[in-house]
Design a protein around this motif. Structure first.
Motif, short mmCIF file in Angstrom:
data_model
loop_
_atom_site.label_atom_id
_atom_site.label_comp_id
_atom_site.label_asym_id
_atom_site.label_seq_id
_atom_site.Cartn_x
_atom_site.Cartn_y
_atom_site.Cartn_z
N GLN A 194 -12.13 -1.35 8.10
CA GLN A 194 -11.96 -1.54 6.66
C GLN A 194 -11.63 -3.00 6.36
O GLN A 194 -10.84 -3.63 7.07
N SER A 195 -12.24 -3.52 5.32
CA SER A 195 -11.89 -4.85 4.82
C SER A 195 -11.62 -4.73 3.33
O SER A 195 -12.22 -3.91 2.64
N SER A 196 -10.71 -5.57 2.83
CA SER A 196 -10.37 -5.53 1.42
C SER A 196 -9.97 -6.91 0.94
O SER A 196 -9.55 -7.77 1.73
N GLU A 215 -14.23 -0.56 -5.81
CA GLU A 215 -13.71 -1.72 -6.53
C GLU A 215 -13.06 -1.25 -7.82
O GLU A 215 -13.45 -0.23 -8.40
N SER A 260 -15.37 0.21 3.74
CA SER A 260 -14.90 0.91 4.94
C SER A 260 -16.04 1.63 5.62
O SER A 260 -17.03 2.03 4.98
N GLU A 310 -11.40 -5.12 -4.14
CA GLU A 310 -12.64 -4.66 -3.52
C GLU A 310 -12.35 -4.18 -2.12
O GLU A 310 -11.52 -4.76 -1.41
N GLN A 311 -13.04 -3.12 -1.70
CA GLN A 311 -12.81 -2.55 -0.38
C GLN A 311 -14.11 -2.00 0.19
O GLN A 311 -14.89 -1.34 -0.51
N TYR A 344 -17.60 2.09 -0.48
CA TYR A 344 -17.34 0.85 -1.21
C TYR A 344 -16.56 1.21 -2.47
O TYR A 344 -16.94 2.14 -3.20
N GLU A 388 0.86 -1.16 0.00
CA GLU A 388 0.00 0.00 0.00
C GLU A 388 0.91 1.23 0.00
O GLU A 388 2.08 1.15 0.37
#
Length: 816
Positions: A390-392, A339, A368, A365-366, A337, A100
């Motif tokens: 947050q998830s990705s 992507e 938060s 895809e993310q 969201y 990142e």
């Protein structure tokens, strides 16, 4: 042209700010920012911030972050063949899909951590704020070098519309934009913004005859703002963007013979070796079909080879923002969201000859969610506190492909129609709690305390598979009967330093506590000074691009020693899979000064220590390995100022001085010939070199810009506006190996915009000239892959990505 006269000009401009008597009746327009998640004057924020308005971006035709670097010192965005990097104060992430960015990107509060998103087209912006130095509290997510906060324009309470069109003559660029905004009901407003842009580019592909790189961008953004009561405001935004490239702005340069062999006749440069190799194929071996090749000249002249490079991107973003007044407090919810998908073909030998190509396919895809409460302000203690989740999920695939007509079949007839493919996946879940409080000790003195606690879990897997004739071959260990499972092809992928391996998996669990402490003092009615101590954190992760297995006991391939008879393994390949977190400690001292109502000057001095810097190292052939580089010290000074010198005349400028030093970096990749030029730096493995004490790439000692904007009335209804920008930079290295041959000379660029419009601002026509000094500025570069192998290690060529040359455009704008 040297940057040094520009330093003198800046010094004179700054000195003249003190001459204020005649300007007392003039007053600068206040710059409003949200760098601390509150609406504040830029002069009240104890952070080194550069703010660029949406109007300035439109006037200067800034269409992406790369264009923004012109007006923000100590900030750059660079595109390489396979990655994109943002650098603030010399700190960036390097080349690897597992990274990142060290600079956190945020669009309307949503974190854009992937480097690919830095290429997103920008338009219809309210402003962009660049915050330099670690931003661990209110932005937080991996913003160890700084943060770029991008705010799009919001729906308006009154109906308004705008149409703009631009045509650029040199690269045949066309740019069209339409914006409509206004109320739909008494409580609901909407905004629609559409952009289309394409261009041919400034490079000539000598292999295809096409102009490159060709770009095409389409962006649609729709936004709604609903205020059902005075206490509640809801913003909803959806954006869809497609941006595609054909070709690249890169060419082979500096085809050289190793320094110790120059004049001895014992070496050969890459361009000559490549020409000889093609001649051997077509004239001696009579290959069928013959190799179709247009020769390279190895000079910096915007002429390149290439065989069908392309880069296609699709991005979709949805944001829901809610602000609710709880008495004097504000509760904010931001849900996002995001992507994207992109695929690209890199003809990464950077020649018109058919050698190999690299395909890449990535999807992301993310989701938060942030909840934040903000106190009313003006109390004894003002604070902001919140939680963030947050998830990705990342899916990545790339391949190295040797086509059936590759020149490499001259080395071995089996080097035809084969490929090696990498498959990788990564999932991440993180949450954080944060708070920042300002204790207003007195009317003049404020103490700011902040902290963020973060936990993140990552899981990743990757696999490397070789293919021949469309058939996949499983990996085996060195004790098996077929170490590389390719029978006679073992030396081939050994030469590429790529080994096959079965799926490897890993998971990481990390936690970090990052504090901040600031003392802020209003020394006078016109001057605020501050001092800040803060710590930054960037999570570790997984190396997706390494071409070897991380366990030395499971190495299946080796690099090829072509000097041996028969060819044999020169060294084993040991890859990387996991890398550690990066940390920083920073001190910044600054002042925001109003020299009069018509003049202001801001200064910030900083010192930052980084440990475990995450860097990506080219393995000298086709791979990149992540390593934690050790330690670095960075210090510098940044100044910016504005002066309303007379009615209609505004002078502004910014300049930065930067000193970057690796204090412990023993394992940098050696540059070509370093064993001869700098033998003391070479480590016992003969592959890495000690870069301790050296300066990192993209760290010019001086950089900055000066702008003069003058509005001249023509009668009662028309005005002529002239804006001149001067941009300068000291020399800097652009190759991560720190090769002294890869140096961009100091340069100065001039930009000019002259417009005619009515006073009401309903219409305008303008002429734009950018880089009028026609400077050749290299934004990224490195060693040409396989050049060392083809010359037997005696020669090399470098590839260089170039910024745009001089461009001339006409722009028209109509508002209604």
């Amino acid at each position: 042209m040297s940057y040094r006269p520009m330093k003198t000009a800046l010094a004179l401009a700054v000195a003249s700010l003190a001459v204020t008597a005649q300007a007392q009746q003039l007053q600068l327009e206040e710059v409003i920012v949200t760098a601390q998640k509150r609406v504040e004057s830029l002069q009240d924020v104890p952070i080194s911030v550069s703010a660029v308005s949406g109007e300035k971006m439109q006037d200067a035709q800034i269409t992406n972050l790369e264009g923004l670097t012109t007006f923000v010192p100590n900030f750059s965005m660079n595109q390489s063949g396979i990655s994109n990097n943002i650098t603030i104060r010399g700190v960036s992430s390097g080349i690897n899909p597992g990274f990142e960015q060290s600079t956190g990107m945020y669009v309307d509060g949503i974190y854009y951590g992937r480097g690919q998103l830095s290429r997103l087209p920008l338009f219809d912006m309210e402003r962009i704020e660049v915050l330099r130095g670690p931003q661990p509290i209110l932005f937080g997510k991996n913003s160890i070098a700084g943060a770029v906060s991008m705010i799009t324009a919001k729906p308006s309470d009154e109906f308004e519309g705008q149409v703009t069109a631009l045509y650029e003559f040199e690269e045949k660029q066309q740019d069209y934009r339409v914006v409509l905004s206004g109320p739909l009901t008494d409580t609901l407003s909407g905004r629609v913004a559409i952009m289309y842009r394409d261009q041919d580019g400034s490079f000539t592909n000598v292999n295809t005859g096409d102009d490159e790189k060709q770009e095409e961008e389409t962006v649609f953004r729709g936004a709604l703002r609903w205020t059902p009561t005075d206490l509640l405001e809801i913003d909803l935004k959806y954006e869809h963007a497609e941006f595609d490239d054909v070709g690249r702005n890169v060419e082979l340069t500096q085809s050289i013979v190793r320094d110790d062999l120059v004049g001895t006749g014992a070496g050969i440069d890459y361009v000559t070796a490549l020409d000889n190799f093609v001649g051997l194929a077509n004239n001696v071996l009579m290959l069928d079909p013959p190799v179709d090749y247009a020769g390279e000249d190895g000079r910096l002249n915007r002429r390149r080879g290439g065989n069908g490079d392309f880069h296609n991107n699709t991005v979709d973003v949805g944001v829901l923002g809610i602000n609710y007044a709880l008495g004097d407090y504000t509760l904010t919810s931001t849900t996002g969201y995001l992507e994207y998908e992109f695929d690209q073909d890199c003809d990464c030998d950077f020649t018109g000859a058919s050698v190999f190509n690299a395909l890449q396919d990535e999807s992301f895809e993310q989701f938060s969610q942030e909840l934040r409460i903000t106190s009313p302000g003006g109390e004894t203690v003002d604070y902001i506190a919140g939680v963030f989740y947050q998830s990705s999920e990342l899916e990545f695939e790339d391949s190295i492909n040797v086509p059936t007509n590759s020149l490499l079949r001259l080395l071995n007839p089996n080097f035809s129609g084969i490929s090696t493919r990498r498959f990788a996946n990564q999932e991440s879940d993180m949450w954080a709690v944060f708070a920042q409080a300002t204790w207003n000790v007195s009317d003049q003195l404020r103490l700011v305390f902040g902290a963020r606690y973060t936990e993140e879990d990552k899981e990743a897997s990757k696999q490397q598979v070789h293919f021949a004739g469309g058939t996949a071959f499983p990996a085996t260990d060195p004790g098996g009967a077929l170490p590389n499972v390719f029978y006679g092809l073992n030396p081939l992928f050994g030469a590429f330093a790529i080994e096959p391996y079965d799926e490897i998996q890993g998971d990481r669990q990390e936690e970090a506590f990052t504090p901040l402490f600031t003392v802020q003092w209003d020394a006078t009615d016109w001057a605020m000074v501050y001092a800040t101590y803060t710590e930054g954190f960037k999570a570790g992760g997984f190396d997706i691009r390494s071409n070897g297995h991380p366990d030395p006991a499971l190495v299946n391939a080796c690099t090829l020693d072509t000097s041996a008879t028969p060819p044999s393994c020169a060294r084993d390949i040991v890859g990387v899979f996991e890398f550690d977190e990066e940390e920083a400690e920073s001190i910044e001292i600054g002042a925001k000064m109003g020299l009069s109502a018509a003049a202001e000057l801001n200064v910030a001095a900083f010192y930052t220590e980084y440990t475990n810097l995450q860097t990506s190292q080219f393995d000298g052939i086709l791979g990149f390995n992540v390593t934690n580089a050790g330690e670095a010290e960075i210090k510098g000074v940044e100044l910016d100022g504005r002066w309303l010198a007379a009615e209609g005349l505004t002078l502004s400028g910014s300049v930065a001085w930067l000193d970057f030093e690796y204090t412990d970096f023993p394992n940098n990749q050696c540059y070509f010939g370093q064993q001869v030029l700098d033998p003391g730096a070479v480590q016992p493995n003969g592959v890495t070199c000690d870069a301790t004490g050296k300066r990192k790439e993209y760290t010019p000692e001086y950089s900055g810009s000066l702008t003069a904007d003058y509005v001249f009335p023509l009668g009662d209804s028309l005005e002529l506006r002239t804006t001149v920008d001067l941009v300068f930079s000291d020399d800097y290295l652009f190759n991560p190996t720190l090769d002294p041959r890869s140096e961009q000379d100091a340069y100065t660029e001039w930009n000019l915009r002259v417009s005619l419009g009515n006073v009401a601002g309903d219409w305008e026509v303008a002429f734009l000239g950018k880089n009028l000094s026609d400077e050749d500025v290299v934004t990224y570069g490195g060693e040409a892959p396989l050049a060392g192998a083809l010359t037997g290690g005696t020669g090399m060529a470098y590839y260089s990505f170039l910024d745009r040359p001089r461009t001339l455009a006409l722009q028209a704008l109509y508002r209604f």
